[in-house]
Design a protein around this motif. Structure first.
Motif, PDB file in Angstrom:
ATOM      1  N   LEU A   1       0.812  -1.226   0.000  1.00 20.16           N
ATOM      2  CA  LEU A   1       0.000   0.000   0.000  1.00 20.16           C
ATOM      3  C   LEU A   1       0.838   1.266   0.000  1.00 20.16           C
ATOM      4  O   LEU A   1       0.308   2.357  -0.244  1.00 20.16           O
ATOM      5  CB  LEU A   1      -0.920   0.009   1.229  1.00 20.16           C
ATOM      6  N   ILE A   2       2.134   1.152   0.291  1.00 20.10           N
ATOM      7  CA  ILE A   2       3.039   2.309   0.404  1.00 20.10           C
ATOM      8  C   ILE A   2       2.472   3.306   1.411  1.00 20.10           C
ATOM      9  O   ILE A   2       2.343   4.506   1.145  1.00 20.10           O
ATOM     10  CB  ILE A   2       3.289   2.995  -0.966  1.00 20.10           C
ATOM     11  N   GLU A   3       2.109   2.807   2.566  1.00 23.78           N
ATOM     12  CA  GLU A   3       1.592   3.643   3.651  1.00 23.78           C
ATOM     13  C   GLU A   3       2.360   3.327   4.933  1.00 23.78           C
ATOM     14  O   GLU A   3       2.414   2.182   5.358  1.00 23.78           O
ATOM     15  CB  GLU A   3       0.094   3.388   3.887  1.00 23.78           C
ATOM     16  N   ARG A   4       2.918   4.340   5.546  1.00 27.76           N
ATOM     17  CA  ARG A   4       3.676   4.136   6.784  1.00 27.76           C
ATOM     18  C   ARG A   4       2.827   4.380   8.031  1.00 27.76           C
ATOM     19  O   ARG A   4       3.220   4.040   9.134  1.00 27.76           O
ATOM     20  CB  ARG A   4       4.894   5.067   6.822  1.00 27.76           C
ATOM     21  N   ASN A   5       1.693   5.000   7.869  1.00 23.09           N
ATOM     22  CA  ASN A   5       0.910   5.397   9.043  1.00 23.09           C
ATOM     23  C   ASN A   5      -0.130   4.366   9.451  1.00 23.09           C
ATOM     24  O   ASN A   5      -1.067   4.665  10.181  1.00 23.09           O
ATOM     25  CB  ASN A   5       0.220   6.743   8.784  1.00 23.09           C
ATOM     26  N   ILE A   6       0.006   3.125   8.974  1.00 22.48           N
ATOM     27  CA  ILE A   6      -0.899   2.059   9.405  1.00 22.48           C
ATOM     28  C   ILE A   6      -0.406   1.563  10.761  1.00 22.48           C
ATOM     29  O   ILE A   6       0.693   1.031  10.875  1.00 22.48           O
ATOM     30  CB  ILE A   6      -0.930   0.908   8.383  1.00 22.48           C
ATOM     31  N   ASN A   7      -1.229   1.736  11.780  1.00 17.23           N
ATOM     32  CA  ASN A   7      -0.764   1.443  13.132  1.00 17.23           C
ATOM     33  C   ASN A   7      -1.706   0.465  13.840  1.00 17.23           C
ATOM     34  O   ASN A   7      -2.919   0.623  13.812  1.00 17.23           O
ATOM     35  CB  ASN A   7      -0.657   2.737  13.943  1.00 17.23           C
ATOM     36  N   PHE A   8      -1.124  -0.554  14.427  1.00 11.12           N
ATOM     37  CA  PHE A   8      -1.868  -1.490  15.267  1.00 11.12           C
ATOM     38  C   PHE A   8      -0.860  -2.124  16.220  1.00 11.12           C
ATOM     39  O   PHE A   8       0.350  -2.081  15.993  1.00 11.12           O
ATOM     40  CB  PHE A   8      -2.595  -2.554  14.437  1.00 11.12           C
ATOM     41  N   SER A   9      -1.377  -2.720  17.290  1.00 10.12           N
ATOM     42  CA  SER A   9      -0.484  -3.153  18.363  1.00 10.12           C
ATOM     43  C   SER A   9      -0.459  -4.648  18.612  1.00 10.12           C
ATOM     44  O   SER A   9       0.372  -5.135  19.376  1.00 10.12           O
ATOM     45  CB  SER A   9      -0.854  -2.444  19.678  1.00 10.12           C
ATOM     46  N   ASP A  10      -1.387  -5.401  17.988  1.00  7.41           N
ATOM     47  CA  ASP A  10      -1.352  -6.845  18.212  1.00  7.41           C
ATOM     48  C   ASP A  10      -1.599  -7.588  16.905  1.00  7.41           C
ATOM     49  O   ASP A  10      -2.072  -7.019  15.916  1.00  7.41           O
ATOM     50  CB  ASP A  10      -2.379  -7.258  19.271  1.00  7.41           C
ATOM     51  N   VAL A  11      -1.256  -8.880  16.920  1.00  7.01           N
ATOM     52  CA  VAL A  11      -1.280  -9.696  15.704  1.00  7.01           C
ATOM     53  C   VAL A  11      -2.686  -9.843  15.136  1.00  7.01           C
ATOM     54  O   VAL A  11      -2.889  -9.740  13.920  1.00  7.01           O
ATOM     55  CB  VAL A  11      -0.661 -11.082  15.990  1.00  7.01           C
ATOM     56  N   GLN A  12      -3.673 -10.067  15.964  1.00  7.50           N
ATOM     57  CA  GLN A  12      -5.036 -10.255  15.477  1.00  7.50           C
ATOM     58  C   GLN A  12      -5.553  -9.002  14.785  1.00  7.50           C
ATOM     59  O   GLN A  12      -6.203  -9.066  13.741  1.00  7.50           O
ATOM     60  CB  GLN A  12      -5.970 -10.628  16.635  1.00  7.50           C
ATOM     61  N   TRP A  13      -5.253  -7.867  15.367  1.00  7.41           N
ATOM     62  CA  TRP A  13      -5.638  -6.593  14.750  1.00  7.41           C
ATOM     63  C   TRP A  13      -4.955  -6.451  13.392  1.00  7.41           C
ATOM     64  O   TRP A  13      -5.570  -6.062  12.398  1.00  7.41           O
ATOM     65  CB  TRP A  13      -5.249  -5.455  15.695  1.00  7.41           C
ATOM     66  N   GLY A  14      -3.656  -6.792  13.359  1.00  5.63           N
ATOM     67  CA  GLY A  14      -2.922  -6.720  12.099  1.00  5.63           C
ATOM     68  C   GLY A  14      -3.494  -7.642  11.044  1.00  5.63           C
ATOM     69  O   GLY A  14      -3.594  -7.275   9.864  1.00  5.63           O
ATOM     70  N   SER A  15      -3.910  -8.837  11.454  1.00  7.97           N
ATOM     71  CA  SER A  15      -4.525  -9.775  10.513  1.00  7.97           C
ATOM     72  C   SER A  15      -5.809  -9.203   9.925  1.00  7.97           C
ATOM     73  O   SER A  15      -6.082  -9.336   8.726  1.00  7.97           O
ATOM     74  CB  SER A  15      -4.820 -11.110  11.213  1.00  7.97           C
ATOM     75  N   ASN A  16      -6.594  -8.552  10.768  1.00  6.74           N
ATOM     76  CA  ASN A  16      -7.838  -7.939  10.293  1.00  6.74           C
ATOM     77  C   ASN A  16      -7.561  -6.828   9.289  1.00  6.74           C
ATOM     78  O   ASN A  16      -8.270  -6.683   8.286  1.00  6.74           O
ATOM     79  CB  ASN A  16      -8.630  -7.375  11.481  1.00  6.74           C
ATOM     80  N   VAL A  17      -6.516  -6.036   9.563  1.00  5.24           N
ATOM     81  CA  VAL A  17      -6.161  -4.943   8.646  1.00  5.24           C
ATOM     82  C   VAL A  17      -5.734  -5.509   7.294  1.00  5.24           C
ATOM     83  O   VAL A  17      -6.139  -5.010   6.236  1.00  5.24           O
ATOM     84  CB  VAL A  17      -5.044  -4.064   9.251  1.00  5.24           C
ATOM     85  N   ILE A  18      -4.902  -6.545   7.316  1.00  4.00           N
ATOM     86  CA  ILE A  18      -4.448  -7.162   6.068  1.00  4.00           C
ATOM     87  C   ILE A  18      -5.641  -7.646   5.245  1.00  4.00           C
ATOM     88  O   ILE A  18      -5.740  -7.389   4.047  1.00  4.00           O
ATOM     89  CB  ILE A  18      -3.481  -8.328   6.356  1.00  4.00           C
ATOM     90  N   GLU A  19      -6.557  -8.346   5.902  1.00  3.45           N
ATOM     91  CA  GLU A  19      -7.724  -8.872   5.189  1.00  3.45           C
ATOM     92  C   GLU A  19      -8.582  -7.750   4.602  1.00  3.45           C
ATOM     93  O   GLU A  19      -8.973  -7.813   3.428  1.00  3.45           O
ATOM     94  CB  GLU A  19      -8.570  -9.725   6.134  1.00  3.45           C
TER      95      GLU A  19
END
Length: 388
Positions: free
Chosen positions: A248-266
């Protein structure tokens, strides 16, 4: 907005020798596009990793294009010309025939530059030629769709101009053919492909060759090297953020745990066609965090997983038919790779044949071992170049 055209640049001898500095020269005129269509096009090209020159000042300051700008044009593979007239209804025929506002502008030029009228005639001829180039007329079209189409066309054209050389990767052709068959490029399904084998077989190198060859066919791509090691050092959240940034070429994507990150990816990638390489994976939770389900990604996506553990791929529901077993080099390939590393040739030097054969026997067809043994023999005499 009237018309956009693309054209490859005929290179001078100096450009051919030294190579191109830019992929695209973006040519436009006037403040009516620099903060709208042209800006969106520039951002989209940049997001795709297409190195684009955009002139922000020189064309606005004067009428004549200076020598510096001409040099930049020569150093660009393609020129994208944006012809506009304050978002009015001008069209390619107006440009080609110099009618309406374009005709009026040249009438003024002829008066203002009457002492250099030949230059004005050259401008006329050039603009007429530009208008003949196949391009995009933006009337009654969505700018976003046109931008996407232009970027896709340039990306595909650039693929054929890139000469990707993976030094000393011997035996690539037959292995590439098998792996490309598994990829099924051009099909609209979503595939997880596994490459497995013991350490030193060249799994990462093979994945890199495939990635470099096909990455520009996708909306986005990411190559996560050494997942096992990076996960141990920085954690899975770090890898999830790197994956999203690459695509996505975005540096401001912020999350603190793996499950949250998985949701963002999906959520962010489910409508994008992506090519992802997850290199040296050794735990199931790594796959679940980075590419748990095929539905995380858009149609046509490909996820390549390299690992030493075949059962890990099976646990992750990678079909057996989509798992490639990395192979050792045969004796001829091994001798060639060893010779390149030791002698910078495709064969051993005179007096080193027997020693080279002992080395490839010791390496047992493993590229990594040959890469280590070859430099060890460099600059040594046969009697001192014992195989360890």
């Amino acid at each position: 907005m009237a018309f956009v055209g693309t054209q490859s640049v005929s290179c001078s001898s100096s450009s051919t020798t030294s190579g191109f500095k830019y992929d695209v020269f973006l040519s436009y005129r006037g403040s009516d596009t620099c903060k709208n269509f042209t800006d969106h096009l520039y951002a989209a090209l940049k997001q795709k990793g297409i190195f684009t020159f955009r002139d922000d000042e020189k064309l606005e300051r004067g009428t004549f294009i200076d020598l510096e700008l001409l040099r930049v044009i020569e150093e660009s593979r393609f020129v994208v010309v944006v012809i506009s007239e304050n978002y009015t209804s001008s069209n390619p025929s107006d440009v080609r025939n110099l009618k309406n506002t374009f005709g009026e502008a040249f009438a003024k030029h002829e008066e203002f530059f009457k002492d250099n009228i030949e230059e004005v005639y050259r401008w006329k001829a050039a603009l007429t030629q530009v208008a003949k180039i196949a391009g995009w007329d933006l009337r009654d079209k969505h700018e976003a769709n046109v931008v996407e189409e232009i970027v896709r066309k340039i990306s595909n054209k650039l693929i054929s101009t890139y000469l990707i050389v993976h030094k000393d990767f011997v035996g690539t052709n037959s292995r590439m053919e098998e792996l490309v068959n598994l990829l099924g490029m051009g099909l609209n399904d979503i595939r997880f492909i596994g490459i497995w084998g013991i350490q030193g077989l060249g799994k990462t190198t093979l994945a890199q060759v495939v990635y470099d060859r096909f990455r520009y066919y996708f909306d986005g791509s990411s190559f996560l090297v050494n997942v096992r090691e990076e996960c141990g050092k920085h954690g899975l959240v770090h890898l999830q953020k790197q994956l999203l940034f690459d695509i996505l070429i975005e540096r401001n994507i912020n999350f603190s745990d793996v499950q949250w990150g998985s949701n963002v990816i999906e959520k962010r990638l489910c409508n994008k066609s992506v090519l992802i390489v997850l290199d040296d994976v050794d735990q199931l939770d790594q796959l679940e965090a980075l590419a748990s389900e095929r539905v995380w990604f858009g149609q046509g996506s490909r996820v390549i997983i390299t690992t030493r553990d075949q059962h890990l791929l099976i646990k992750h529901d990678v079909a057996r038919a989509e798992i490639y077993k990395a192979k050792e080099l045969n004796s001829d390939e091994a001798l060639q790779l060893f010779s390149r590393k030791a002698f910078k040739k495709d064969h051993p030097l005179e007096g080193y044949v027997e020693l080279s054969k002992k080395a490839i026997c010791y390496a047992q067809g493993l590229p990594l071992a040959l890469n280590v043994l070859g430099p060890f023999l460099k600059h040594r005499s046969p009697e001192h170049g014992k195989v360890p």
